[in-house]
Design an enzyme around this catalytic site. Structure first.
Site, PDB file in Angstrom:
ATOM      1  N   CYS A  70       0.860  -1.183   0.000  1.00 38.19           N
ATOM      2  CA  CYS A  70       0.000   0.000   0.000  1.00 38.19           C
ATOM      3  C   CYS A  70       0.894   1.229   0.000  1.00 38.19           C
ATOM      4  CB  CYS A  70      -0.900   0.003   1.238  1.00 38.19           C
ATOM      5  SG  CYS A  70      -1.867   1.508   1.476  1.00 38.19           S
ATOM      6  N   THR A  72       0.049   4.419   0.511  1.00 39.30           N
ATOM      7  CA  THR A  72      -0.264   5.338   1.605  1.00 39.30           C
ATOM      8  C   THR A  72       0.314   4.845   2.921  1.00 39.30           C
ATOM      9  OG1 THR A  72      -2.305   6.004   0.485  1.00 39.30           O
ATOM     10  CG2 THR A  72      -2.131   6.506   2.826  1.00 39.30           C
ATOM     11  N   CYS A 177      -1.252   3.469  -7.331  1.00 39.27           N
ATOM     12  CA  CYS A 177      -1.995   2.902  -6.196  1.00 39.27           C
ATOM     13  C   CYS A 177      -2.100   1.415  -6.469  1.00 39.27           C
ATOM     14  CB  CYS A 177      -3.383   3.533  -6.084  1.00 39.27           C
ATOM     15  SG  CYS A 177      -4.502   2.709  -4.910  1.00 39.27           S
ATOM     16  N   THR A 178      -1.851   0.595  -5.475  1.00 38.94           N
ATOM     17  CA  THR A 178      -1.826  -0.851  -5.700  1.00 38.94           C
ATOM     18  C   THR A 178      -3.167  -1.379  -6.200  1.00 38.94           C
ATOM     19  OG1 THR A 178      -2.254  -1.207  -3.328  1.00 38.94           O
ATOM     20  CG2 THR A 178       0.035  -1.282  -4.060  1.00 38.94           C
ATOM     21  N   HIS A 179      -4.272  -0.742  -5.817  1.00 41.16           N
ATOM     22  CA  HIS A 179      -5.577  -1.170  -6.323  1.00 41.16           C
ATOM     23  C   HIS A 179      -5.666  -1.063  -7.844  1.00 41.16           C
ATOM     24  CE1 HIS A 179      -6.903  -0.872  -2.129  1.00 41.16           C
ATOM     25  NE2 HIS A 179      -8.028  -1.474  -2.476  1.00 41.16           N
TER      26      HIS A 179
END
Length: 264
Positions: A70, A72, A177-179
């Site tokens: 992640c 963040t 962002c990993t998503h």
């Protein structure tokens, strides 16, 4: 060999699937925080507290390494997690792939959450690693949430908004962002339309962070080994099942194919 990965939600699937492809024999621990997600809106101190809880749950299973999958959480919680777990458990953070994307001095678009876009952290990476490139920061409101929910229509809508903000002459795209790596095919399709079918180069962090984790523990990729690795899912510290939304993505289906339980 056991590798743990942590995130607030299913963004860790991309790195977990990359690790599974690189080392079919590795036991994976997926530690997330459905009770506390999303982490993005939290204060840095609150986010660090939640992330430490997720890291401790994973550490209790004695992995050989822990990946913070992640961006963040890496920004805010990496120092605290390393201070608590290392050197016993190497901790690997996730950084957007801005450096390799900018290496050729092209026109780079960085897709990131609205909170990360324009942040001192991301601007610092651009200053340090992309000084010779033309960089556009592209905020992607609602995209991570849509991915987390497995909502295909919401993903398509959020991707369309971000694609419209991306310069039509872009050459390289960072999925920051990993998503976002879970919906790369949707992103590719939208940007192909935006750029008139130009061939773009995409950069994610899933495989590089998996390779780095193996390197930290003195192991190497061995993708031809038999698939003997197991999977443990931790949900806010308690053993559970893969969220049903994970099956919306190829990475989740890969992991679920190992016989992992999936929530109904």
């Amino acid at each position: 060999m056991k590798i743990a990965l942590m995130d607030s939600g299913i963004g860790l699937l991309a790195a977990a699937a990359a690790m599974r492809r690189l080392r079919p024999d590795v036991d994976l621990v997926l530690s997330s925080d459905p009770d506390g997600m999303p982490w993005g809106p939290r204060t840095p101190a609150d986010l660090t507290g939640r992330a430490l809880g997720v890291a401790r749950a994973a550490a209790a299973l004695r992995p050989d390494a822990l990946i913070i999958a992640c961006n963040t959480a890496t920004v805010h919680a990496l120092p605290a997690i390393r201070a608590e777990l290392e050197p016993a458990i190497p901790v690997i953070g996730t950084v957007p792939a801005i450096k390799p994307a900018a290496a050729d001095g092209g026109r780079v678009a960085i897709w990131a959450t609205p909170a990360t876009t324009g942040s001192p952290y991301q601007r610092g990476l651009i200053r340090d690693f992309a000084a010779g490139a033309c960089v556009t920061e592209v905020p992607c409101p609602g995209l991570a949430d849509a991915v987390e929910a497995g909502d295909e229509a919401a993903v398509a809508a959020a991707v369309a908004v971000a694609a419209a903000l991306t310069p039509a002459d872009v050459t390289d795209v960072v999925l920051g962002c990993t998503h976002y790596e879970l919906v790369e095919p949707t992103v590719r399709a939208a940007l192909a339309e935006r750029t008139g079918g130009a061939e773009l180069t995409y950069y994610g962090s899933a495989e590089p962070v998996a390779v780095q984790a193996l390197r930290r523990i003195g192991a190497a990729p061995a993708p031809d080994l038999p698939r003997t690795g197991g999977l443990t899912v931790l949900l806010s510290g308690a053993e559970g099942a893969l969220p049903a939304a994970a099956l919306e993505y190829a990475e989740g289906r890969l992991l679920a194919g190992e016989g992992a339980a999936v929530a109904g």
